[in-house]
Design a protein around this motif. Structure first.
Motif, short mmCIF file in Angstrom:
data_model
loop_
_atom_site.label_atom_id
_atom_site.label_comp_id
_atom_site.label_asym_id
_atom_site.label_seq_id
_atom_site.Cartn_x
_atom_site.Cartn_y
_atom_site.Cartn_z
N TYR A 226 0.83 -1.20 0.00
CA TYR A 226 0.00 0.00 0.00
C TYR A 226 0.87 1.25 0.00
O TYR A 226 0.65 2.19 -0.77
CB TYR A 226 -0.92 -0.03 1.22
N TRP A 227 1.90 1.24 0.84
CA TRP A 227 2.75 2.42 0.95
C TRP A 227 3.45 2.72 -0.38
O TRP A 227 3.52 3.87 -0.82
CB TRP A 227 3.77 2.23 2.07
N HIS A 228 3.97 1.68 -1.02
CA HIS A 228 4.64 1.88 -2.31
C HIS A 228 3.66 2.44 -3.34
O HIS A 228 4.02 3.27 -4.17
CB HIS A 228 5.24 0.57 -2.82
N PHE A 229 2.42 1.98 -3.27
CA PHE A 229 1.43 2.47 -4.22
C PHE A 229 1.19 3.97 -4.03
O PHE A 229 1.18 4.75 -4.99
CB PHE A 229 0.11 1.71 -4.09
N VAL A 230 1.03 4.37 -2.77
CA VAL A 230 0.78 5.78 -2.48
C VAL A 230 1.95 6.63 -2.97
O VAL A 230 1.77 7.71 -3.55
CB VAL A 230 0.53 5.97 -0.96
N ASP A 231 3.13 6.11 -2.79
CA ASP A 231 4.33 6.78 -3.29
C ASP A 231 4.26 6.91 -4.82
O ASP A 231 4.51 7.98 -5.39
CB ASP A 231 5.55 5.93 -2.87
N LEU A 232 3.87 5.82 -5.46
CA LEU A 232 3.83 5.79 -6.92
C LEU A 232 2.83 6.80 -7.47
O LEU A 232 3.08 7.45 -8.49
CB LEU A 232 3.46 4.37 -7.37
N VAL A 233 1.70 6.95 -6.78
CA VAL A 233 0.70 7.93 -7.24
C VAL A 233 1.33 9.31 -7.28
O VAL A 233 1.16 10.07 -8.24
CB VAL A 233 -0.53 7.93 -6.31
N TRP A 234 2.12 9.63 -6.25
CA TRP A 234 2.75 10.94 -6.22
C TRP A 234 3.73 11.12 -7.39
O TRP A 234 3.83 12.20 -7.96
CB TRP A 234 3.46 11.16 -4.88
N ILE A 235 4.42 10.04 -7.73
CA ILE A 235 5.37 10.11 -8.85
C ILE A 235 4.65 10.54 -10.13
O ILE A 235 5.22 11.20 -10.99
CB ILE A 235 6.06 8.73 -9.07
N PHE A 236 3.37 10.14 -10.26
CA PHE A 236 2.61 10.58 -11.43
C PHE A 236 2.00 11.96 -11.23
O PHE A 236 1.81 12.71 -12.19
CB PHE A 236 1.52 9.56 -11.76
N LEU A 237 1.67 12.28 -9.97
CA LEU A 237 1.05 13.59 -9.71
C LEU A 237 2.02 14.72 -10.00
O LEU A 237 1.64 15.76 -10.54
CB LEU A 237 0.62 13.68 -8.24
N LEU A 238 3.28 14.51 -9.63
CA LEU A 238 4.26 15.60 -9.76
C LEU A 238 4.37 16.10 -11.21
O LEU A 238 4.14 17.30 -11.45
CB LEU A 238 5.62 15.14 -9.24
N PRO A 239 4.65 15.26 -12.20
CA PRO A 239 4.71 15.80 -13.56
C PRO A 239 3.36 16.28 -14.07
O PRO A 239 3.30 17.29 -14.77
CB PRO A 239 5.22 14.62 -14.40
N THR A 240 2.28 15.57 -13.71
CA THR A 240 0.97 15.95 -14.26
C THR A 240 0.56 17.34 -13.80
O THR A 240 0.04 18.13 -14.58
CB THR A 240 -0.09 14.92 -13.84
N LEU A 241 0.76 17.61 -12.52
CA LEU A 241 0.26 18.88 -11.99
C LEU A 241 1.33 19.97 -12.01
O LEU A 241 1.07 21.10 -12.43
CB LEU A 241 -0.25 18.70 -10.56
N TYR A 242 2.54 19.64 -11.54
CA TYR A 242 3.53 20.69 -11.30
C TYR A 242 4.40 20.97 -12.52
O TYR A 242 4.81 22.10 -12.74
CB TYR A 242 4.46 20.29 -10.15
#
Lengths: 252, 549
Positions: A226-242
């Motif tokens: 679960y923790w790795h998944f939550v981390d992975l979501v952020w890896i996609f959020l960073l380029p998509t949003l920022y």
């Protein structure tokens, strides 16, 4: 003296390492073997993560659609986000995932002290992430980046030479949509991090009470997924949003 | 109708004291509300979905009564809109989607694969509480101020109508969605890891295959709907036009996201029904299911294709011609796995020793009505034809043939098939056969006239209609009242059977599936000892059960 002897009394050793004892104490009634219980829990988490992918996926698709409908507005809005804190947070989460991986590695070896410490480090980094995210949210608040509630339309409409963004009023509508998606996605992610911290701390407490051993550490394993998944979501959020805006160093 | 019957209760002497089973192992409200037993949770679901079914049915009865005359006049236009919305929302989200997986699936799945329980019993109970929370919440929203958006919640109407409980209803639906996801996760993991020794994938009953395919759709589609609805909630709360064109949003995006869930949801509803039919027909034709692996794979095929056809709901909504062409041709493909199933059921019946017990009557009803529904679906998948009949009663009639004629018939068939297993009692053969007949006739009378008025251009959801259509509407309303009687009847004889029904015995239909090789009602742990499976589920030609040595 082996590590096992140093860590546990003979009584505890019998409790923790004896397979029949484990079977009797830990096996839930619907399962036949401990292996089945482990596989079921891990598989259940994978399946759950598939639903999470679709959950976040919907939002990613929505961002993609609005980016293609109004590229200029979305990119302008993106440059207003704080990529520096976002970047630092990425590193924080990546290191926390490393800690989690080390915790599971130690669990496999049965080294409960290190499991405990690595789990605490994971939770602490998660907490650091939330604190930084909180600071970022505060800065967004200061900069009037909360759509519908604290949003300065005139600043976006003003021409560029007057310190504004030079957008049309149609485009400002898209800016608001993008910002709403930014808040929804990062908010949902922060909620997941919070739940994750709770789960990791629970595992740490259980570890310190001697619930796990090299023969049985399924909950730690599943929490790790679960923790790795939550981390992975952020890896996609960073380029998509920022990062999707036309960032350059003069915006620093 | 033949008088031959499989049931010979005299052969099985009624025991003086009942064996210990899941019903008498503990008593009291708490033992039910905190149970982790999949069988008890199935009964909790049975009660909840039945209540929802009758509330949703009542709402549409008023609508049908109103439509007796062209001018209406029974209810105000506003109430009319709220009533059909209530009917749609309750029936789709709180009856059709959950009913077979949560009631019959919950009860039978572990029994059929020889497991003690589902993989995550606690999660199973939580999913019932989520369902109840969503259901009570939605009912409250519907019964107080009401919602007038229709069950589709199309934006921008749903984001603009200000004085209705749209936000509350959507929150209820999101909760119910979480309940479905929990159930789906539980079933998938159970099928993968909880099978008894010898229960290989190709010895699984088709019902298990279809529940598995349904769970995959739950897993991948429900989160999308939940997220889309959450965005509508946020749009309303913050007045940001995510889907509102006046504020820059794209209403088509909502329709895409909505139908990305709601088209697969159609298969969530129909697939388990197909599973039930695949169990019942071999049993009452006393013959192995024809083409087992084709039926199994076609279930997965339908689940896969269901994700590729959603935009056929949007042909007139302004999507590009080329994507419309693509979605139209993909929609035709769904006919292939569906037809495979119908042909295989027919081939199973061919030269079988057919007995017309009640479950069989319902399932034969399913096959014929589903075929009509499926073929009219091809009309609607055709671009030119769809533009003519879009948003008319033709569409209503088409999907009711699938949902009510297909799905509810199959559910009734399944409930009659497994009722003796669930309760240990037999219901009245006479009254149940009569109910099957009444429902079939009432259904036909209700919906065939709607094909006619729809083809002639009567739009759906309208409060008034032109006088030329009155004859057909009167026929339809008359059929609806017959249908209503048909649905109340089973409620009566099922309740009666609980107290006065004959003891069913372990295997009243002499079926070969694993669920029949244990007590009726089953013991708390389902089997005395873990069964060892040695053959497929439908060996009716030898009459040997799956675990007979």
């Amino acid at each position: 003296m082996t590590l096992k002897d140093a860590l546990f009394t003979p009584d505890e050793q019998e409790r923790l390492f004896d397979h029949t004892f484990l079977q009797r104490e830990l096996l839930e009634e619907q399962y036949a073997t401990l292996e089945q219980q482990h596989e079921t829990a891990a598989f259940g988490m994978w399946v759950f993560l598939a639903t999470e992918v679709m959950f976040f996926g919907t939002l990613f698709v929505t961002v993609a659609v609005y980016r293609s409908l109004a590229p200029q507005a979305v990119e302008t809005a993106s440059t207003h986000l704080n990529w520096l804190i976002g970047g630092i947070n990425t590193i924080v989460l990546l290191v926390s995932s490393l800690m989690m991986a080390l915790a599971i590695h130690s669990a496999k070896l049965g080294d409960q002290r290190r499991v405990y410490r690595f789990l605490l480090a994971t939770a602490a980094l998660g907490l650091l992430f939330l604190c930084l995210k909180g600071v970022e949210y505060y800065l967004d608040y200061v900069e009037y980046l909360i759509p519908g509630w604290r949003f300065d339309k005139d600043k976006w409409l003003a021409p560029k030479n007057a310190g504004g963004d030079g957008l049309s009023s149609d485009q400002v509508g898209f800016v608001q949509i993008f910002l709403l998606l930014y808040w929804t996605m990062t908010g949902l992610h922060a909620l997941h991090v919070t739940i994750g911290i709770g789960a990791v701390l629970t595992m740490a407490v259980l570890t310190s009470r001697g619930h796990f051993s090299a023969a049985y550490y399924t909950p730690v394993d599943v929490t790790g997924l679960y923790w790795h998944f939550v981390d992975l979501v952020w890896i996609f959020l960073l380029p998509t949003l920022y990062l999707l805006g036309t960032h350059s160093f003069h915006t620093l | 109708m033949t008088t031959a019957t499989l049931v010979q209760p005299e052969q099985q002497p009624a025991p003086r004291t009942e064996r210990e089973n899941y019903l008498n192992v503990a008593y009291g409200v708490v033992s039910w509300l905190l149970t982790k037993d999949h069988k008890r949770i199935a009964l909790l679901y049975l009660i909840s979905v039945t209540v929802m079914f009758f509330i949703g049915g009542f709402a549409i009865s008023v609508v049908r009564l109103h439509l007796l005359t062209p001018e209406g006049g029974l209810v105000s236009a506003d109430t009319y809109n709220r009533l059909f919305t209530m009917h749609g929302v309750l029936m789709v989200f709180f009856f059709l989607v959950p009913v077979v997986p949560t009631v019959l699936g919950n009860f039978c799945l572990p029994l059929m694969i020889g497991a003690k329980d589902l993989a995550f019993p606690r999660l199973n109970l939580i999913s019932w509480y989520l369902y109840m929370a969503g259901g009570v919440w939605t009912l409250y929203a519907m019964l107080t101020e009401g919602v007038d958006t229709g069950w589709t919640f199309y934006t921008p109407y749903s984001s603009q109508s200000t004085h209705y409980n749209v936000v509350l209803t959507l929150i209820g639906l999101v909760l119910a969605g979480f309940s479905s996801m929990a159930t789906g996760i539980n079933f998938i993991v159970t099928v993968h890891w909880m099978r008894a020794p010898g229960m290989t994938w190709f010895r699984l009953p088709i019902f298990v295959w279809t529940i598995y395919a349904t769970s995959c759709i739950f897993l991948l589609a429900v989160p999308v709907l939940a997220m889309a609805l959450i965005l509508v909630i946020l749009e309303r709360l913050f007045h940001i036009g995510v889907f509102d064109p006046a504020l820059g949003g794209d209403p088509l995006l909502f329709q895409h996201l909505f139908w990305f869930y709601s088209h697969p949801a159609v298969y969530i509803m129909i697939l388990p029904g197909m599973g039930i039919v695949s169990e019942v027909i071999p049993c009452f034709a006393r013959k192995a299911l024809y083409g087992y692996s084709f039926v199994a794979y076609s279930s997965l095929g339908i689940a896969f294709l269901s994700f590729l056809v959603w935009a056929h709901h949007m042909f007139v909504a302004g999507i590009s011609l080329y994507s419309a062409l693509l979605f139209s041709s993909l929609s035709f493909l769904v006919a292939v796995p569906s037809a495979i199933k119908v042909f295989n059921w027919t081939a199973t019946l061919y030269k079988g020793s057919i007995v017309f017990e009640t479950p069989m009557l319902f399932c034969l009803g399913f096959v014929s009505l589903f075929t009509v529904g499926g073929l009219t679906g091809l009309f609607l998948a055709t671009l030119g034809m769809d533009i003519h009949v879009h948003d008319t009663y033709f569409v209503i009639a088409h999907f009711h043939f699938i949902m009510v004629g297909g799905m509810v018939m199959a559910y009734m068939g399944g409930l009659h098939y497994w009722w003796p297993k669930m309760t240990g009692r037999l219901y009245s053969q006479f009254w149940s056969r009569l109910a099957a007949l009444i429902i079939f006739v009432g259904f036909f009378l209700t919906f065939v006239p709607q094909f006619v008025v729809g083809y002639n251009g009567m739009p759906r959801r309208y409060f008034r209609y032109v006088p030329e259509f009155q004859v057909w509407n009167v026929l339809s309303s008359a059929g609806a009242s017959i249908l209503a009687a048909g649905y109340v009847l089973p409620l009566c004889y099922f309740l009666y059977s609980l107290r006065y029904g004959k003891r069913a015995g372990d295997n009243p239909w002499q079926a070969t599936g694993l669920e029949w090789q244990t007590g009726s009602p089953p013991p708390r742990d389902n089997f005395e000892a873990t069964p060892v499976v040695v053959r497929g589920p439908y060996e009716y030609h030898t009459g040997k059960a799956q675990n007979d040595p």
